[in-house]
Design an enzyme around this catalytic site. Sequence first.
Site, PDB file in Angstrom:
ATOM      1  N   MET A  60      29.248  44.224 -18.436  1.00 50.98           N
ATOM      2  CA  MET A  60      28.934  45.496 -17.782  1.00 50.98           C
ATOM      3  C   MET A  60      27.434  45.662 -17.561  1.00 50.98           C
ATOM      4  O   MET A  60      26.992  46.069 -16.484  1.00 50.98           O
ATOM      5  CB  MET A  60      29.465  46.656 -18.635  1.00 50.98           C
ATOM      6  CG  MET A  60      29.282  48.015 -17.980  1.00 50.98           C
ATOM      7  SD  MET A  60      29.705  49.363 -19.081  1.00 50.98           S
ATOM      8  CE  MET A  60      31.466  49.122 -19.271  1.00 50.98           C
ATOM      9  N   TYR A 104      31.989  37.254 -23.118  1.00 49.60           N
ATOM     10  CA  TYR A 104      33.350  37.739 -23.360  1.00 49.60           C
ATOM     11  C   TYR A 104      34.388  36.667 -23.059  1.00 49.60           C
ATOM     12  O   TYR A 104      34.289  35.967 -22.051  1.00 49.60           O
ATOM     13  CB  TYR A 104      33.662  38.939 -22.450  1.00 49.60           C
ATOM     14  CG  TYR A 104      33.092  40.253 -22.938  1.00 49.60           C
ATOM     15  CD1 TYR A 104      33.521  40.829 -24.142  1.00 49.60           C
ATOM     16  CD2 TYR A 104      32.136  40.932 -22.187  1.00 49.60           C
ATOM     17  CE1 TYR A 104      32.999  42.033 -24.578  1.00 49.60           C
ATOM     18  CE2 TYR A 104      31.615  42.139 -22.612  1.00 49.60           C
ATOM     19  CZ  TYR A 104      32.049  42.687 -23.811  1.00 49.60           C
ATOM     20  OH  TYR A 104      31.538  43.882 -24.236  1.00 49.60           O
ATOM     21  N   LYS A 122      25.317  53.919   7.262  1.00 54.64           N
ATOM     22  CA  LYS A 122      26.347  54.375   6.324  1.00 54.64           C
ATOM     23  C   LYS A 122      26.116  53.738   4.944  1.00 54.64           C
ATOM     24  O   LYS A 122      25.356  52.770   4.826  1.00 54.64           O
ATOM     25  CB  LYS A 122      27.731  54.018   6.870  1.00 54.64           C
ATOM     26  CG  LYS A 122      27.963  52.530   7.072  1.00 54.64           C
ATOM     27  CD  LYS A 122      29.201  52.262   7.940  1.00 54.64           C
ATOM     28  CE  LYS A 122      29.403  50.774   8.140  1.00 54.64           C
ATOM     29  NZ  LYS A 122      30.458  50.496   9.147  1.00 54.64           N
ATOM     30  N   ARG A 162      43.104  50.436  12.874  1.00 57.41           N
ATOM     31  CA  ARG A 162      42.535  51.121  11.724  1.00 57.41           C
ATOM     32  C   ARG A 162      42.167  52.553  12.106  1.00 57.41           C
ATOM     33  O   ARG A 162      42.670  53.503  11.560  1.00 57.41           O
ATOM     34  CB  ARG A 162      41.301  50.309  11.283  1.00 57.41           C
ATOM     35  CG  ARG A 162      40.709  50.653   9.988  1.00 57.41           C
ATOM     36  CD  ARG A 162      39.545  49.746   9.673  1.00 57.41           C
ATOM     37  NE  ARG A 162      38.415  49.951  10.574  1.00 57.41           N
ATOM     38  CZ  ARG A 162      37.187  49.514  10.336  1.00 57.41           C
ATOM     39  NH1 ARG A 162      36.918  48.807   9.243  1.00 57.41           N
ATOM     40  NH2 ARG A 162      36.210  49.733  11.180  1.00 57.41           N
TER      41      ARG A 162
HETATM   42  C1  LIG Z   1      29.963  49.485  10.045  1.00 56.95           C
HETATM   43  C2  LIG Z   1      30.140  49.605  11.499  1.00 56.95           C
HETATM   44  C3  LIG Z   1      29.208  49.050  12.383  1.00 56.95           C
HETATM   45  C4  LIG Z   1      28.086  48.138  11.918  1.00 56.95           C
HETATM   46  O1  LIG Z   1      28.644  46.880  11.666  1.00 56.95           O
HETATM   47  P1  LIG Z   1      27.742  45.650  11.138  1.00 56.95           P
HETATM   48  O2  LIG Z   1      28.686  44.505  11.097  1.00 56.95           O
HETATM   49  O3  LIG Z   1      27.250  46.055   9.795  1.00 56.95           O
HETATM   50  O4  LIG Z   1      26.641  45.473  12.107  1.00 56.95           O
HETATM   51  C5  LIG Z   1      29.346  49.313  13.737  1.00 56.95           C
HETATM   52  N1  LIG Z   1      30.380  50.060  14.192  1.00 56.95           N
HETATM   53  C6  LIG Z   1      31.320  50.578  13.367  1.00 56.95           C
HETATM   54  C7  LIG Z   1      32.453  51.354  13.942  1.00 56.95           C
HETATM   55  C8  LIG Z   1      31.242  50.363  11.999  1.00 56.95           C
HETATM   56  O5  LIG Z   1      32.180  50.848  11.186  1.00 56.95           O
END
Ligand SMILES: *Cc1c(COP(=O)(O)O)cnc(C)c1O
Length: 388
Positions: free
Chosen positions: A327, A270, A51, A149
């Site tokens: 930035m 800044y 992801k 969640r």
């Molecule tokens: C992001 C995610 C993972 C991977 O988790 P890591 O800590 O990056 O290994 C696995 N399962 C779900 C449901 C996730 O959202």
Amino acid sequence: MTKLNSQTNSTGDIPEQAAGGVLHIDLDALAANWRTLRDHAGSAETAAVVKANAYGTGIEKAVPALSQAGCRTFFVAHLSEAIRARAVAPEATIYVLNGLFTGTSPTYAEHDLRPVLGSFEEIEEWVGFCRAQSRKLKAAIHVDTGMNRLGLTVQQGLTLKDRGELEDFGNALLMSHFVSAEESDNPLNAQQIEAFEAVRSSLPDIPASLPNSSGIFLRNKPAYELVRPGYALYGGNPTPSRDNPMRPVVRLEGRIVQLRWVEAEHTVGYNGRWLALEKRRIATLSVGYADGYPRAASARGKSGEALLAGMALVAGQSCSFAGNVSMDLITVDVTDVPEGRVKRGDTVTLIGGELTVDEVGRRAGTIGYEILTNLGARYARAYRGGEG
Ligand SMILES: *Cc1c(COP(=O)(O)O)cnc(C)c1O
């Protein structure tokens, strides 16, 4: 700029000489990390979580490298990411973690993707689509064991076996997700395993999946049939209280655009938040928060003070940031680097060596995950390995 060697392939979008920063991504290390995790996973299949553009490393590069290493199953968060993964992994199994959005089932079917269903509404929508198509399309079911969640509650999960819907689609995976697996002594780990175990044993024919990166390293190894590492693949430490068993995948070099002396009692950046107590030498880098380097790594205080702030490795020496991260620019105190060893146009290391992704995150008051997933679009990207 050093010439690209034959093992390096750049995406070519931005020439290195023109970029404020160069992001080196080692696909061989990524593949090696996947194999290390596989070796820890026992008999369970080792998937890969890709992801957020494969944690910033580039989904179109990471997925083929992982496939070549032997990975067959991928997880993304969004349907759009799944379509990108499918384009480079025609044979792979691809799950979308963030659930089934209304009306998207035909897109899943078109690209042979699997939603992770997290509520009875989502299950019913998927079942309705399967019935209309007279096909048992595959999906996963997510049971929430403590995150509060996403996913069915444990109570709902325990009713699944008595509900008719499971017959009407290909229920390919039952999964849950750890809250704090990186804290190996946290009692929540065992509680989650116990809750998941109850649902799993009521549906013994469905493959199960629980561990993320850190979960793979828990002492009681709740691996089940499939593990889902993300962060550790990209070099993050899945065992923060111990040495990192993973290889670094990402190295970020920032370019010095100017060197200057700042006089005593003058400030840098800044809002004048960093004060030179005596004459100091400042290197200005062409990288900033617009490149995803967190502004929270700003160095606010006085020269010579030990600040929890961003650092750069300049000619091998660690140097603190000086002042607010802008930035497009970062200012670094390079006074302690011998004058002849640093010049305009040189690159300095912002991620790499002792500045691991975990350490860069810590110095910005965040976690390495956020550092990786914010890696900017203006960097030149230089990929190494990944072919053959
Ligand atoms: C992001 C995610 C993972 C991977 O988790 P890591 O800590 O990056 O290994 C696995 N399962 C779900 C449901 C996730 O959202």
